[in-house]
Design an enzyme around this catalytic site. Structure first.
Site, PDB file in Angstrom:
ATOM      1  NE  ARG A  50      -2.580  -0.995   3.330  1.00 27.54           N
ATOM      2  CZ  ARG A  50      -2.642  -2.343   4.092  1.00 27.54           C
ATOM      3  NH1 ARG A  50      -2.960  -3.317   3.607  1.00 27.54           N
ATOM      4  NH2 ARG A  50      -2.211  -2.486   5.329  1.00 27.54           N
TER       5      ARG A  50
ATOM      6  CE  LYS B  50     -13.025  11.605   1.938  1.00 25.43           C
ATOM      7  NZ  LYS B  50     -13.168  10.526   0.872  1.00 25.43           N
TER       8      LYS B  50
ATOM      9  CD  GLU C 104     -16.624  12.632  -0.537  1.00 24.61           C
ATOM     10  OE1 GLU C 104     -16.748  11.500  -1.318  1.00 24.61           O
ATOM     11  OE2 GLU C 104     -15.589  12.788  -0.020  1.00 24.61           O
TER      12      GLU C 104
ATOM     13  CE  LYS D 299     -14.162  13.792  -3.245  1.00 24.12           C
ATOM     14  NZ  LYS D 299     -13.158  13.165  -2.810  1.00 24.12           N
TER      15      LYS D 299
END
Length: 325
Positions: free
Chosen positions: A44, A134, A175, A217
């Site tokens: 990752r 976020k 978002e 968003k």
């Protein structure tokens, strides 16, 4: 100009957009396995290093949203990801929610969690180089959904998150994603998206969130992925902008669309079509994940020999979206 407003404007200005590289460990592991790569922490890390070290990435990307795991990892040169991004002129962001879970009393609907301990986590992320954060809420369209319960619960959580971020010096990316899963029409998506965003801003104002220090968003307004009537690019652009005009205050610096599972080329075409609509008070840009990095992952497949080609695939998508602006 406040520091929050300056960061928010930096994220959405000069034709650049935001790259979402914040998949959870589980999601990222699944995507690696699909292309034949063992799902380890090191793989990752290698994949995300491939992304951030793409040549000239800062010409098209203003900020990169990192997952918690990546935030604390280091590149091969010994720099942490936030340190390296600062070095190349890209703002470092962090996903702070802990995922969407079933909402009590609302079958088929979810509430995003992660508010417990968030103040302390924001302080830590800011200290280590994050400038924005976020939080993603997910809203489903279907029979008798979304319910008012789900919309209000998610809007309230988004507003509390945003307030805590701004208190700690981070710009919140807000978002509220209306999912494209289902057979609903473009008109239904527009109606639901407008209502959801209005509710979010009602809650943001209730929590005294500084609106010129956030980035919204949202999803683009599209027909459901299973709908037999798929709209044109122009229809998507007009429906999306109409929904925003009816719900987003002009003080918000910019709107960075998620791709929401659209094919990369389609998301870019829709973004480009919106730029042709006059007299909008906000910057319209992109905050794509799969629509930016999907081709790179498919090309890389864990092979060092494919790194240059994979970075080329990412660069091509990033430049295409910057050009669409």
């Amino acid at each position: 100009m406040s520091s929050l407003n300056k960061i928010a404007r930096t994220l959405v200005s000069n034709r650049r957009g935001i790259l979402a590289a914040d998949e959870s460990i589980g999601t990222m592991s699944t995507r690696l396995e699909k292309v034949g790569v063992e799902a380890t922490a090191e793989n990752r890390r290698l994949y995300r290093e491939l992304i951030v070290t793409t040549p000239q990435l800062a010409e098209s990307i203003s900020g990169i949203i990192l997952a918690d795991e990546t935030f604390y990892q280091k590149l091969s040169n010994g720099r942490t990801f936030p340190e390296y991004l600062s070095d190349i002129g890209i703002l470092a962001g962090i996903k702070v929610d802990t995922g969407a879970k079933a909402l009590a009393g609302a079958p088929g609907e979810k509430i995003t969690e992660g508010l417990d301990g968030l103040r302390e986590r924001v302080e830590e992320y800011a200290r280590l180089g994050a400038t924005f954060a976020k939080w993603r809420a997910v809203i489903t369209i279907g029979d008798s959904v979304p319910s008012d319960r789900a919309v209000h619960a998610n809007a309230h959580a988004l507003a509390r998150y945003a307030g805590l971020c701004q208190e700690g010096g981070l710009v919140p990316i807000v978002e509220p994603e209306v999912l494209m899963d289902g057979s609903h029409s473009l008109a239904t998506c527009q109606k639901v998206t407008t209502s959801v965003i209005r509710t979010v801003f009602d809650q943001l104002e209730l929590m005294k969130v500084q609106l010129d220090g956030i980035v919204l968003k949202p999803n683009m307004v599209v027909a459901g992925s299973e709908s037999s009537e798929q709209p044109s690019v122009e229809d998507v652009a007009n429906a999306t902008v109409d929904a925003l005009r009816a719900s987003v205050p002009p003080s918000v610096p910019g709107i960075a669309f998620l791709s929401g599972g659209q094919r990369p080329e389609v998301a870019t075409e829709n973004l480009a079509a919106m730029q042709n609509i006059d007299s909008l008070p906000w910057e319209l840009t992109y905050s794509f994940g799969r629509a930016l990095v999907g081709p790179a992952l498919e090309t890389w497949r864990g092979e060092s020999a494919n790194e240059a080609a994979a970075q080329g695939a990412l660069s091509e998508r990033a430049v295409a979206n910057a050009s669409a602006r």
